[in-house]
Motif scaffolding. Sequence first.
Motif, PDB file in Angstrom:
ATOM      1  N   CYS A  13       0.795  -1.234   0.000  1.00  0.00           N
ATOM      2  CA  CYS A  13       0.000   0.000   0.000  1.00  0.00           C
ATOM      3  C   CYS A  13       0.823   1.278   0.000  1.00  0.00           C
ATOM      4  O   CYS A  13       0.252   2.368   0.031  1.00  0.00           O
ATOM      5  N   SER A  14       2.123   1.173  -0.052  1.00  0.00           N
ATOM      6  CA  SER A  14       2.974   2.373  -0.056  1.00  0.00           C
ATOM      7  C   SER A  14       2.643   3.271  -1.251  1.00  0.00           C
ATOM      8  O   SER A  14       2.314   4.446  -1.089  1.00  0.00           O
ATOM      9  N   GLU A  15       2.724   2.715  -2.441  1.00  0.00           N
ATOM     10  CA  GLU A  15       2.449   3.493  -3.651  1.00  0.00           C
ATOM     11  C   GLU A  15       0.977   3.893  -3.737  1.00  0.00           C
ATOM     12  O   GLU A  15       0.653   5.010  -4.134  1.00  0.00           O
ATOM     13  N   LYS A  18       0.208   6.924  -1.761  1.00  0.00           N
ATOM     14  CA  LYS A  18       0.779   8.142  -2.359  1.00  0.00           C
ATOM     15  C   LYS A  18      -0.117   8.645  -3.489  1.00  0.00           C
ATOM     16  O   LYS A  18      -0.242   9.842  -3.711  1.00  0.00           O
ATOM     17  N   GLU A  19      -0.754   7.719  -4.210  1.00  0.00           N
ATOM     18  CA  GLU A  19      -1.561   8.051  -5.384  1.00  0.00           C
ATOM     19  C   GLU A  19      -3.034   8.272  -5.082  1.00  0.00           C
ATOM     20  O   GLU A  19      -3.738   8.908  -5.867  1.00  0.00           O
ATOM     21  N   LYS A  24      -5.251   6.543   1.618  1.00  0.00           N
ATOM     22  CA  LYS A  24      -4.418   7.084   2.713  1.00  0.00           C
ATOM     23  C   LYS A  24      -5.287   7.475   3.897  1.00  0.00           C
ATOM     24  O   LYS A  24      -4.920   7.227   5.061  1.00  0.00           O
ATOM     25  N   THR A  43       4.491  -0.410   5.330  1.00  0.00           N
ATOM     26  CA  THR A  43       5.477  -0.018   4.327  1.00  0.00           C
ATOM     27  C   THR A  43       6.920  -0.268   4.759  1.00  0.00           C
ATOM     28  O   THR A  43       7.749  -0.626   3.944  1.00  0.00           O
ATOM     29  N   LYS A  70      -8.981   2.085  -4.650  1.00  0.00           N
ATOM     30  CA  LYS A  70      -8.248   2.114  -5.923  1.00  0.00           C
ATOM     31  C   LYS A  70      -9.189   1.769  -7.076  1.00  0.00           C
ATOM     32  O   LYS A  70      -9.173   2.424  -8.121  1.00  0.00           O
TER      33      LYS A  70
END
Length: 175
Positions: A13-15, A18-19, A24, A43, A70
Amino acid sequence: MFPGQGAQFVGMCSELCKENPAAKALFDQASEILGYDLLQRCTDGPKEVLDSTVVSQPAIFVASMAAVEKLRMEQGQEALDAATCTMGLSLGEYSALCFAGALDFVDGVKITKARGEAMQAASDAVDTGMVSIIGLDKETVAKICKVATERCGEGGGKIQIANYLCNGNYAVSGP
């Protein structure tokens, strides 16, 4: 379809976070409930911390709900509304319930937190282990368990099939 425990990995879930601000926000909300930075544990790890049941269960639940965000961002609410059923494996059942609207996100975090704590406490109380066996029929797995139990000797405890996940996929546990 939502995954169960074991789907976690350091960096998850890091990316995405961010997107996707909605994803988040889910991690931020969960962190307030849990009392620690869940996204940081997902992360940055370390792996041993993320793999602990007490962390992995809420982490997988929140990651699953972030994946829904997402899908919403990429394909729109119509894609979510088109779903006619949902399912989850073990822990994933809570994600499926949340996706279906039968459980709200906050309650899902609280439940998976409590579930993870209870399962971790049970695991820590007795020196045992668990493995998955994939590709053998249940009769063969049962024979292997019987031999392993016999080799442990008297007082060594019983090794047995703990979960019949599906044909050819079993969880075996014991001392």
